[in-house]
Design a protein around this motif. Sequence first.
Motif, PDB file in Angstrom:
ATOM      1  N   ARG A 263       0.974  -1.734   0.158  1.00 59.43           N
ATOM      2  CA  ARG A 263       0.189  -0.065  -0.203  1.00 59.43           C
ATOM      3  C   ARG A 263       1.174   1.399  -0.054  1.00 59.43           C
ATOM      4  NH1 ARG A 263      -4.887  -1.264   4.191  1.00 59.43           N
ATOM      5  NH2 ARG A 263      -5.436  -3.729   3.644  1.00 59.43           N
ATOM      6  N   PHE A 264       0.667   2.404  -0.620  1.00 61.83           N
ATOM      7  CA  PHE A 264       1.082   3.597  -1.142  1.00 61.83           C
ATOM      8  C   PHE A 264       2.676   3.591  -1.233  1.00 61.83           C
ATOM      9  CE2 PHE A 264      -2.234   4.119   2.478  1.00 61.83           C
ATOM     10  CZ  PHE A 264      -2.944   4.785   1.969  1.00 61.83           C
ATOM     11  N   TYR A 265       2.482   2.446  -2.084  1.00 56.73           N
ATOM     12  CA  TYR A 265       4.139   2.332  -2.483  1.00 56.73           C
ATOM     13  C   TYR A 265       4.449   2.674  -4.107  1.00 56.73           C
ATOM     14  CZ  TYR A 265       9.256   0.557  -3.447  1.00 56.73           C
ATOM     15  OH  TYR A 265      10.425   0.853  -4.372  1.00 56.73           O
ATOM     16  N   LYS A 266       5.050   3.528  -4.296  1.00 60.60           N
ATOM     17  CA  LYS A 266       5.039   4.293  -5.798  1.00 60.60           C
ATOM     18  C   LYS A 266       6.815   3.888  -6.011  1.00 60.60           C
ATOM     19  CE  LYS A 266       3.498   8.159  -6.118  1.00 60.60           C
ATOM     20  NZ  LYS A 266       3.035   9.315  -6.354  1.00 60.60           N
ATOM     21  N   GLY A 267       6.627   3.124  -6.954  1.00 57.57           N
ATOM     22  CA  GLY A 267       8.221   2.876  -7.369  1.00 57.57           C
ATOM     23  C   GLY A 267       8.456   4.050  -8.613  1.00 57.57           C
ATOM     24  N   LYS A 268       9.593   3.811  -9.400  1.00 52.21           N
ATOM     25  CA  LYS A 268      10.760   4.846  -9.938  1.00 52.21           C
ATOM     26  C   LYS A 268       9.520   5.341 -11.246  1.00 52.21           C
ATOM     27  CE  LYS A 268      15.295   3.817  -8.659  1.00 52.21           C
ATOM     28  NZ  LYS A 268      15.011   2.412  -7.652  1.00 52.21           N
ATOM     29  N   ASN A 269       9.618   4.298 -11.632  1.00 49.71           N
ATOM     30  CA  ASN A 269       8.505   4.303 -13.040  1.00 49.71           C
ATOM     31  C   ASN A 269       6.945   4.908 -12.520  1.00 49.71           C
ATOM     32  OD1 ASN A 269      10.855   4.143 -14.214  1.00 49.71           O
ATOM     33  ND2 ASN A 269      10.218   1.878 -14.653  1.00 49.71           N
ATOM     34  N   ALA A 270       6.683   4.785 -10.706  1.00 52.49           N
ATOM     35  CA  ALA A 270       5.303   5.377 -11.761  1.00 52.49           C
ATOM     36  C   ALA A 270       4.659   6.956 -11.899  1.00 52.49           C
ATOM     37  CB  ALA A 270       4.675   5.199  -9.994  1.00 52.49           C
ATOM     38  N   ASN A 271       3.704   6.812 -12.271  1.00 51.89           N
ATOM     39  CA  ASN A 271       2.806   7.814 -12.754  1.00 51.89           C
ATOM     40  C   ASN A 271       2.460   8.491 -11.697  1.00 51.89           C
ATOM     41  OD1 ASN A 271       0.698   9.733 -13.550  1.00 51.89           O
ATOM     42  ND2 ASN A 271      -0.027   8.282 -15.004  1.00 51.89           N
ATOM     43  N   PRO A 272       3.185  10.087 -11.956  1.00 47.64           N
ATOM     44  CA  PRO A 272       3.044  11.350 -10.641  1.00 47.64           C
ATOM     45  C   PRO A 272       1.758  11.401  -9.986  1.00 47.64           C
ATOM     46  CG  PRO A 272       4.064  12.218 -12.893  1.00 47.64           C
ATOM     47  CD  PRO A 272       3.558  10.476 -13.623  1.00 47.64           C
ATOM     48  N   ASP A 273       0.380  10.729 -10.520  1.00 41.45           N
ATOM     49  CA  ASP A 273      -1.126  11.134  -9.812  1.00 41.45           C
ATOM     50  C   ASP A 273      -1.194  10.190  -9.231  1.00 41.45           C
ATOM     51  OD1 ASP A 273      -0.921  13.591 -10.691  1.00 41.45           O
ATOM     52  OD2 ASP A 273      -1.630  13.003 -12.912  1.00 41.45           O
ATOM     53  N   SER A 274      -0.743   8.671  -9.205  1.00 45.64           N
ATOM     54  CA  SER A 274      -0.525   7.422  -9.053  1.00 45.64           C
ATOM     55  C   SER A 274      -0.420   7.254  -7.505  1.00 45.64           C
ATOM     56  CB  SER A 274       0.334   6.506  -9.394  1.00 45.64           C
ATOM     57  OG  SER A 274      -0.373   5.280  -8.498  1.00 45.64           O
ATOM     58  N   VAL A 275      -1.171   7.418  -6.677  1.00 42.69           N
ATOM     59  CA  VAL A 275      -1.406   7.478  -5.268  1.00 42.69           C
ATOM     60  C   VAL A 275      -0.724   5.582  -4.779  1.00 42.69           C
ATOM     61  CG1 VAL A 275      -3.183   8.810  -4.605  1.00 42.69           C
ATOM     62  CG2 VAL A 275      -4.439   6.773  -4.661  1.00 42.69           C
ATOM     63  N   GLY A 276      -0.609   4.901  -5.289  1.00 43.20           N
ATOM     64  CA  GLY A 276       0.247   3.097  -5.365  1.00 43.20           C
ATOM     65  C   GLY A 276      -0.754   2.893  -4.572  1.00 43.20           C
ATOM     66  N   ILE A 277      -2.486   2.387  -4.241  1.00 46.59           N
ATOM     67  CA  ILE A 277      -3.263   1.436  -3.588  1.00 46.59           C
ATOM     68  C   ILE A 277      -3.991   0.553  -4.781  1.00 46.59           C
ATOM     69  CG2 ILE A 277      -2.974   2.942  -1.662  1.00 46.59           C
ATOM     70  CD1 ILE A 277      -5.765   3.949  -2.498  1.00 46.59           C
ATOM     71  N   GLY A 278      -3.923   0.974  -5.973  1.00 52.04           N
ATOM     72  CA  GLY A 278      -4.458   0.129  -6.849  1.00 52.04           C
ATOM     73  C   GLY A 278      -3.836  -1.506  -6.930  1.00 52.04           C
ATOM     74  N   LEU A 279      -2.918  -1.736  -6.913  1.00 54.88           N
ATOM     75  CA  LEU A 279      -2.587  -3.141  -7.200  1.00 54.88           C
ATOM     76  C   LEU A 279      -2.607  -3.707  -5.105  1.00 54.88           C
ATOM     77  CD1 LEU A 279       0.501  -2.907  -9.763  1.00 54.88           C
ATOM     78  CD2 LEU A 279      -1.288  -3.816 -10.006  1.00 54.88           C
ATOM     79  N   ALA A 280      -2.387  -2.999  -4.237  1.00 55.85           N
ATOM     80  CA  ALA A 280      -2.469  -3.356  -2.802  1.00 55.85           C
ATOM     81  C   ALA A 280      -4.031  -4.037  -3.336  1.00 55.85           C
ATOM     82  CB  ALA A 280      -2.351  -2.292  -2.248  1.00 55.85           C
ATOM     83  N   LEU A 281      -5.318  -3.043  -3.434  1.00 61.17           N
ATOM     84  CA  LEU A 281      -6.618  -3.584  -3.708  1.00 61.17           C
ATOM     85  C   LEU A 281      -6.546  -4.238  -4.079  1.00 61.17           C
ATOM     86  CD1 LEU A 281      -9.426  -2.721  -2.169  1.00 61.17           C
ATOM     87  CD2 LEU A 281      -9.642  -1.179  -4.447  1.00 61.17           C
ATOM     88  N   ALA A 282      -5.774  -4.988  -5.799  1.00 63.62           N
ATOM     89  CA  ALA A 282      -5.811  -5.687  -6.197  1.00 63.62           C
ATOM     90  C   ALA A 282      -5.922  -6.902  -5.582  1.00 63.62           C
ATOM     91  CB  ALA A 282      -5.392  -5.709  -7.605  1.00 63.62           C
ATOM     92  N   LYS A 283      -4.803  -7.078  -4.916  1.00 63.08           N
ATOM     93  CA  LYS A 283      -4.206  -8.393  -4.449  1.00 63.08           C
ATOM     94  C   LYS A 283      -5.096  -8.662  -2.890  1.00 63.08           C
ATOM     95  CE  LYS A 283       0.027 -10.662  -1.985  1.00 63.08           C
ATOM     96  NZ  LYS A 283       1.060 -10.000  -1.009  1.00 63.08           N
ATOM     97  N   GLN A 284      -5.650  -7.862  -2.512  1.00 63.88           N
ATOM     98  CA  GLN A 284      -6.475  -7.710  -0.881  1.00 63.88           C
ATOM     99  C   GLN A 284      -7.959  -8.821  -1.823  1.00 63.88           C
ATOM    100  OE1 GLN A 284      -7.221  -4.386   0.848  1.00 63.88           O
ATOM    101  NE2 GLN A 284      -7.693  -5.427   2.586  1.00 63.88           N
ATOM    102  N   ILE A 285      -8.080  -8.072  -2.708  1.00 68.04           N
ATOM    103  CA  ILE A 285      -9.550  -9.028  -3.254  1.00 68.04           C
ATOM    104  C   ILE A 285      -9.427 -10.482  -3.627  1.00 68.04           C
ATOM    105  CG2 ILE A 285     -11.274  -8.684  -4.864  1.00 68.04           C
ATOM    106  CD1 ILE A 285     -11.112  -5.770  -4.848  1.00 68.04           C
ATOM    107  N   ILE A 286      -8.357 -10.554  -4.546  1.00 70.68           N
ATOM    108  CA  ILE A 286      -7.620 -11.605  -5.316  1.00 70.68           C
ATOM    109  C   ILE A 286      -7.442 -12.790  -4.042  1.00 70.68           C
ATOM    110  CG2 ILE A 286      -6.543 -13.400  -7.010  1.00 70.68           C
ATOM    111  CD1 ILE A 286      -5.804 -10.639  -8.452  1.00 70.68           C
ATOM    112  N   THR A 287      -6.696 -12.311  -2.997  1.00 72.60           N
ATOM    113  CA  THR A 287      -6.915 -13.146  -2.061  1.00 72.60           C
ATOM    114  C   THR A 287      -7.827 -13.331  -1.007  1.00 72.60           C
ATOM    115  OG1 THR A 287      -4.146 -12.105  -1.201  1.00 72.60           O
ATOM    116  CG2 THR A 287      -5.450 -13.427   0.527  1.00 72.60           C
ATOM    117  N   GLY A 288      -8.784 -12.735  -0.884  1.00 73.82           N
ATOM    118  CA  GLY A 288     -10.219 -13.249  -0.732  1.00 73.82           C
ATOM    119  C   GLY A 288     -10.836 -13.403  -1.320  1.00 73.82           C
TER     120      GLY A 288
END
Length: 321
Positions: A263-288
């Motif tokens: 959550r909230f992790y933004k890599g070097k190539n992240a979109n400037p407007d990204s907040v870094g939670i989209g993929l974290a939510l995706a993993k949480q849903i799939i794990t569920g």
Amino acid sequence: MAAILTVIFPNYGVVFVCLLGASITLYAIAFTKVRYRKINELADYLYQIYMGDFTLDVRDYKEGELSILKSEIYKLTLRMVEQNELLLKDKTYLADALSDITHQLKTPLTSISMMADLIAAEHIEDMRRLEFTRHIHTQVERMRLLVTTLLKMSKLDAKAVELKQEPIVLCELIEQTMEPFRIIEELKEIKVHIDGDKEASCMGDFPWLQEAISNVLKNCFEHTKVKGRIEIQYWQNAIYSQITISDDGEGIDEEDLPHVFERFYKGKNANPDSVGIGLALAKQIITGHNGSIHIISEKGKGSKFIIKLYKVTKLSQSMSS
């Protein structure tokens, strides 16, 4: 001789009964003292637990009611230790989450405040005023997306939503998830290739899985250049249903890969407007959904997301509303 004994002990039976009664009484007194001592030990042990000391071990391996009681109390203590650790983790997580949310909201709020002050200035030109207004709208939309996503994640964290278990045809899931991206596909002239087993299916909650796959697709479209290519494949076997989403974009640095789903992790190539939670939510849903997601990526050669939804008769994580 017998006559002498008869004179001294006129009734052997009475003597025997008296001795037996005395022995039983002494044994009962001793036994009661031992039980009281053990009960006092248990009382002291419970007091120590009440005071927060969970390091003591009250178990013994003897037979008897008190030994059984000691074992049950020890089991309860272990359970309390586990619950205490979970509460501490939840408390730490909540503090970290609030800190992250505050940090994420501070930037757009500061920007909106500055733009509002500039718009209020009398000497500002109409074009600049319009530009600042668009900027405010962008920041408000960013905050709306952030809050909406955080609410979804909070519901899953709190187990306040029930993931349904319904049959889902994978081709329908992917086609409907792709609809909002058709405009981006056209504007960036990205070639999207979809291929798979039309009969492939899984069990789950359609809207939530759509949300998860949408977040993965959003990441791929953001990092795929103009006239790039995205491939979506899906199939099933006896153990799981699988969806792979690949792009030929810029890829992810090796040092960023272990943190992609944080959550909230933004890599070097992240979109400037990204907040870094989209993929974290995706993993949480799939794990569920009793599934897994992982990524294979190489800098400059694109990324591949592999989603597996395991076949089960009941969701491994049942979330009560």
